[in-house]
Scaffold this motif. Structure first.
Motif, short mmCIF file in Angstrom:
data_model
loop_
_atom_site.label_atom_id
_atom_site.label_comp_id
_atom_site.label_asym_id
_atom_site.label_seq_id
_atom_site.Cartn_x
_atom_site.Cartn_y
_atom_site.Cartn_z
N MET A 146 18.43 -14.56 -95.76
CA MET A 146 18.42 -13.73 -96.94
C MET A 146 17.27 -12.72 -96.90
O MET A 146 17.45 -11.57 -97.28
CB MET A 146 18.30 -14.63 -98.19
CG MET A 146 18.41 -13.85 -99.47
SD MET A 146 19.95 -12.97 -99.62
CE MET A 146 20.46 -13.42 -101.22
N VAL B 22 15.90 -11.41 -94.30
CA VAL B 22 16.18 -10.39 -93.30
C VAL B 22 17.05 -9.28 -93.89
O VAL B 22 16.82 -8.10 -93.64
CB VAL B 22 16.85 -11.02 -92.05
CG1 VAL B 22 17.26 -9.96 -91.07
CG2 VAL B 22 15.91 -12.03 -91.40
N ASN B 23 18.04 -9.67 -94.67
CA ASN B 23 18.90 -8.67 -95.31
C ASN B 23 18.10 -7.80 -96.28
O ASN B 23 18.31 -6.59 -96.33
CB ASN B 23 20.06 -9.34 -96.04
CG ASN B 23 21.08 -9.91 -95.06
OD1 ASN B 23 21.16 -9.46 -93.92
ND2 ASN B 23 21.84 -10.89 -95.51
N ALA B 24 17.21 -8.40 -97.04
CA ALA B 24 16.39 -7.64 -97.97
C ALA B 24 15.48 -6.68 -97.21
O ALA B 24 15.27 -5.54 -97.64
CB ALA B 24 15.57 -8.59 -98.83
N LYS B 25 14.96 -7.13 -96.08
CA LYS B 25 14.10 -6.28 -95.27
C LYS B 25 14.89 -5.09 -94.72
O LYS B 25 14.41 -3.95 -94.75
CB LYS B 25 13.51 -7.10 -94.13
CG LYS B 25 12.37 -6.47 -93.42
CD LYS B 25 11.83 -7.44 -92.37
CE LYS B 25 10.48 -7.07 -91.90
NZ LYS B 25 9.97 -7.97 -90.88
N LYS B 26 16.10 -5.33 -94.24
CA LYS B 26 16.94 -4.26 -93.72
C LYS B 26 17.28 -3.25 -94.82
O LYS B 26 17.26 -2.04 -94.60
CB LYS B 26 18.23 -4.83 -93.13
CG LYS B 26 18.06 -5.49 -91.79
CD LYS B 26 19.40 -5.97 -91.26
CE LYS B 26 19.24 -6.68 -89.94
NZ LYS B 26 20.51 -7.19 -89.42
N ILE B 27 17.59 -3.76 -96.00
CA ILE B 27 17.92 -2.88 -97.12
C ILE B 27 16.71 -2.04 -97.51
O ILE B 27 16.84 -0.83 -97.75
CB ILE B 27 18.44 -3.70 -98.31
CG1 ILE B 27 19.81 -4.29 -97.97
CG2 ILE B 27 18.52 -2.85 -99.57
CD1 ILE B 27 20.32 -5.30 -98.98
N TYR C 254 16.23 0.68 -94.94
CA TYR C 254 17.29 1.67 -95.11
C TYR C 254 16.99 2.59 -96.30
O TYR C 254 17.08 3.82 -96.20
CB TYR C 254 18.63 0.97 -95.31
CG TYR C 254 19.78 1.91 -95.53
CD1 TYR C 254 20.30 2.67 -94.50
CD2 TYR C 254 20.34 2.05 -96.80
CE1 TYR C 254 21.35 3.54 -94.70
CE2 TYR C 254 21.39 2.92 -97.02
CZ TYR C 254 21.89 3.67 -95.97
OH TYR C 254 22.92 4.53 -96.19
#
Length: 58
Positions: A1, A3-8, A11
């Motif tokens: 979870m 990692v997804n927040a970091k990618k967002i 972005y």
């Protein structure tokens, strides 16, 4: 979870940077100049501190 927040977050930051550069290049250049001045000031402060330490911290 996380990692997804970091990618967002990355972005969103990239999209914002591109938006600022495209809509107002002179303001983007000002932001870059401010950033480099901040880095330069921090490096000078670290250098002054290291010199102070090398001189015996007096």
């Amino acid at each position: 979870m996380a990692v997804n927040a970091k990618k967002i977050a990355v972005y969103v930051l990239v999209v914002f940077a591109l938006y600022v550069i495209i809509t107002d290049p002179s303001k983007a250049a000002d932001y870059v100049q401010i950033g480099f001045e901040g880095i330069s000031d921090a490096a000078k402060a670290i250098g002054d501190f290291m010199t102070w330490l090398a001189d015996g911290a007096q």
